[in-house]
Design an enzyme around this catalytic site. Structure first.
Site, PDB file in Angstrom:
ATOM      1  N   GLY A 162       0.804  -1.213   0.000  1.00  0.00           N
ATOM      2  CA  GLY A 162       0.000   0.000   0.000  1.00  0.00           C
ATOM      3  C   GLY A 162       0.836   1.261   0.000  1.00  0.00           C
ATOM      4  O   GLY A 162       2.030   1.249  -0.252  1.00  0.00           O
ATOM      5  N   TYR A 163       0.163   2.373   0.288  1.00  0.00           N
ATOM      6  CA  TYR A 163       0.729   3.719   0.161  1.00  0.00           C
ATOM      7  C   TYR A 163       1.387   3.847  -1.213  1.00  0.00           C
ATOM      8  O   TYR A 163       2.583   4.096  -1.357  1.00  0.00           O
ATOM      9  CB  TYR A 163       1.685   4.080   1.309  1.00  0.00           C
ATOM     10  CG  TYR A 163       1.466   5.529   1.679  1.00  0.00           C
ATOM     11  CD1 TYR A 163       0.323   5.905   2.366  1.00  0.00           C
ATOM     12  CD2 TYR A 163       2.339   6.510   1.253  1.00  0.00           C
ATOM     13  CE1 TYR A 163       0.065   7.234   2.642  1.00  0.00           C
ATOM     14  CE2 TYR A 163       2.083   7.847   1.529  1.00  0.00           C
ATOM     15  CZ  TYR A 163       0.946   8.198   2.222  1.00  0.00           C
ATOM     16  OH  TYR A 163       0.696   9.511   2.472  1.00  0.00           O
ATOM     17  N   HIS A 198       2.610   4.466  -5.052  1.00  0.00           N
ATOM     18  CA  HIS A 198       3.248   5.548  -5.810  1.00  0.00           C
ATOM     19  C   HIS A 198       3.330   5.103  -7.268  1.00  0.00           C
ATOM     20  O   HIS A 198       2.873   3.998  -7.625  1.00  0.00           O
ATOM     21  CB  HIS A 198       4.620   5.897  -5.223  1.00  0.00           C
ATOM     22  CG  HIS A 198       5.498   4.700  -5.020  1.00  0.00           C
ATOM     23  ND1 HIS A 198       6.002   3.958  -6.068  1.00  0.00           N
ATOM     24  CD2 HIS A 198       5.942   4.096  -3.887  1.00  0.00           C
ATOM     25  CE1 HIS A 198       6.735   2.968  -5.585  1.00  0.00           C
ATOM     26  NE2 HIS A 198       6.705   3.020  -4.270  1.00  0.00           N
ATOM     27  N   GLY A 241       5.598   3.920  -8.992  1.00  0.00           N
ATOM     28  CA  GLY A 241       6.238   2.618  -9.221  1.00  0.00           C
ATOM     29  C   GLY A 241       5.201   1.494  -9.188  1.00  0.00           C
ATOM     30  O   GLY A 241       5.148   0.647 -10.094  1.00  0.00           O
ATOM     31  N   HIS A 242       4.358   1.488  -8.154  1.00  0.00           N
ATOM     32  CA  HIS A 242       3.305   0.459  -8.077  1.00  0.00           C
ATOM     33  C   HIS A 242       2.367   0.570  -9.272  1.00  0.00           C
ATOM     34  O   HIS A 242       1.952  -0.434  -9.849  1.00  0.00           O
ATOM     35  CB  HIS A 242       2.452   0.661  -6.817  1.00  0.00           C
ATOM     36  CG  HIS A 242       3.185   0.535  -5.524  1.00  0.00           C
ATOM     37  ND1 HIS A 242       3.389   1.594  -4.679  1.00  0.00           N
ATOM     38  CD2 HIS A 242       3.745  -0.539  -4.923  1.00  0.00           C
ATOM     39  CE1 HIS A 242       4.040   1.180  -3.603  1.00  0.00           C
ATOM     40  NE2 HIS A 242       4.284  -0.098  -3.726  1.00  0.00           N
ATOM     41  N   GLN A 247       7.584  -9.531   7.761  1.00  0.00           N
ATOM     42  CA  GLN A 247       8.818  -9.103   7.105  1.00  0.00           C
ATOM     43  C   GLN A 247       9.467  -7.901   7.797  1.00  0.00           C
ATOM     44  O   GLN A 247      10.434  -7.353   7.298  1.00  0.00           O
ATOM     45  CB  GLN A 247       8.583  -8.833   5.617  1.00  0.00           C
ATOM     46  CG  GLN A 247       7.716  -7.644   5.287  1.00  0.00           C
ATOM     47  CD  GLN A 247       7.375  -7.594   3.796  1.00  0.00           C
ATOM     48  OE1 GLN A 247       6.544  -8.345   3.308  1.00  0.00           O
ATOM     49  NE2 GLN A 247       8.034  -6.730   3.055  1.00  0.00           N
ATOM     50  N   SER A 300       9.669   5.103  -3.501  1.00  0.00           N
ATOM     51  CA  SER A 300       9.485   4.175  -2.385  1.00  0.00           C
ATOM     52  C   SER A 300       8.450   4.781  -1.451  1.00  0.00           C
ATOM     53  O   SER A 300       8.435   6.004  -1.255  1.00  0.00           O
ATOM     54  CB  SER A 300      10.815   4.009  -1.638  1.00  0.00           C
ATOM     55  OG  SER A 300      10.578   3.484  -0.337  1.00  0.00           O
TER      56      SER A 300
HETATM   57  O1  PAF Z   1       7.679  -5.209  -2.064  1.00  0.00           O
HETATM   58  C1  PAF Z   1       6.742  -5.175  -1.237  1.00  0.00           C
HETATM   59  O2  PAF Z   1       5.963  -4.225  -1.181  1.00  0.00           O
HETATM   60  C2  PAF Z   1       6.548  -6.339  -0.291  1.00  0.00           C
HETATM   61  O3  PAF Z   1       7.756  -6.867   0.127  1.00  0.00           O
HETATM   62  C3  PAF Z   1       5.631  -7.449  -0.863  1.00  0.00           C
HETATM   63  C4  PAF Z   1       6.242  -8.100  -2.091  1.00  0.00           C
HETATM   64  C5  PAF Z   1       4.280  -6.857  -1.217  1.00  0.00           C
HETATM   65  C6  PAF Z   1       5.430  -8.544   0.190  1.00  0.00           C
HETATM   66  O4  PAF Z   1       4.850  -8.041   1.341  1.00  0.00           O
END
Ligand code: PAF
Length: 284
Positions: free
Chosen positions: A31-32, A34, A36-37, A61, A185
């Site tokens: 989420g959040y 930008h 890039g996503h 993570q 990021s």
């Molecule tokens: O790159 C990310 O945003 C995260 O590491 C992912 C791949 C969504 C896993 O939580």
């Protein structure tokens, strides 16, 4: 755009889509969003008939002293952005439905995750590969798109897919940068204006390594030193690593004779940032 919270409902949605003969693309995110996503989502839209995106700040993570609690979250804002792509289905589960009480199974890629970010973030990649494996089982995608900014993550996910026979095509996508070179990021939102200026030393360092490579330099030590100089010039930037490694195995290399990645991680104020470039020697 459909929003699904429950893993079981997401699985039913995906199964029905597959039975209709749809091709499902998944963009996993925390989420959040930008640009890039959104670039991953637009490419997923182009390649598949059903575009799914997951929004899940994956607790496994994050290390105990990391930014899980403060990680930026705004699902409404994310949904507005995803509507513009458009995304068909957003999977936004709650942590307790992703990790049931008593869960004890992990997916871990051992070798590729040892150095670089793996050295400073023990358990991080195990959390990433575990959640991505779960997302693959829940969203059932034919393909999944990942950004090359998280280069070691991309390598680990490819390895996992290969080792565990996941029937999912992994599509790597180039890092998207701001006009001044800063890699996009979600964590850039933590940076003050002065820190943001200092953060440009990461991309500048990588460019210095690229220029040295183009001039004919092949020594990993010299290339890494060229990048490191730029980072160390900047007040308030704490270098964690600058390394030149084989682009596939992530093994250390003395000289660049095959595709290699120059990877950097640094703390800018309280924010840990990473970036990388790939150097490709022209075959003789
Ligand atoms: O790159 C990310 O945003 C995260 O590491 C992912 C791949 C969504 C896993 O939580």
């Amino acid at each position: 755009m459909k929003i699904i919270e429950s893993p079981a409902e997401m699985q039913r949605f995906a199964e029905t889509a597959r039975l209709r003969g749809e091709k499902i693309a998944l963009v996993p995110t925390m989420g959040y969003l930008h640009e890039g996503h959104l670039s991953l989502m637009r490419e997923g839209r182009r390649r598949a008939s059903v575009l799914a995106a997951s929004v899940f700040v994956n607790p496994t993570q994050f290390g105990p002293r990391e930014d899980l609690a403060s990680y930026p979250r705004d699902l409404q804002r994310d949904c507005r952005l995803m509507e513009t792509v458009p995304v068909d289905v957003v999977f936004a589960p709650r942590p307790e439905s992703m990790y049931l009480a008593g869960a004890q199974t992990w997916v871990e890629v051992t070798e590729l995750t040892r150095g670089l970010c793996g050295a400073a973030r023990p358990g991080h990649f195990r959390g990433v590969t575990t959640v991505v494996a779960k997302l693959f089982n829940i969203v059932k995608p034919h393909l999944a798109l990942f950004g090359a900014k998280d280069y070691q993550q991309l390598c680990a996910i490819r390895q996992m897919v290969r080792d565990l026979n996941f029937d999912v095509e992994i599509v790597p996508m180039p890092t998207v940068r701001e006009d001044d070179g800063l890699a996009m990021s979600s964590r850039n939102t933590y940076l003050s204006p002065a820190e943001r200026t200092a953060a440009l030393s990461l991309s500048r360092g990588l460019e210095a390594a690229r220029r040295a490579f183009v001039r004919g330099e092949r020594s990993s030590t010299v290339l890494a030193a060229a990048a490191r100089r730029e980072l160390e010039r900047e007040q308030g930037v704490g270098v964690e690593y600058v390394e030149v490694r084989d682009a596939i195995s992530l093994q250390e290399i003395a000289a660049v004779s095959a595709p290699a990645v120059v990877a950097v991680a640094a703390r800018v104020g309280g924010t840990r940032l990473i970036d990388n470039i790939v150097l490709e020697p022209v075959p003789k």
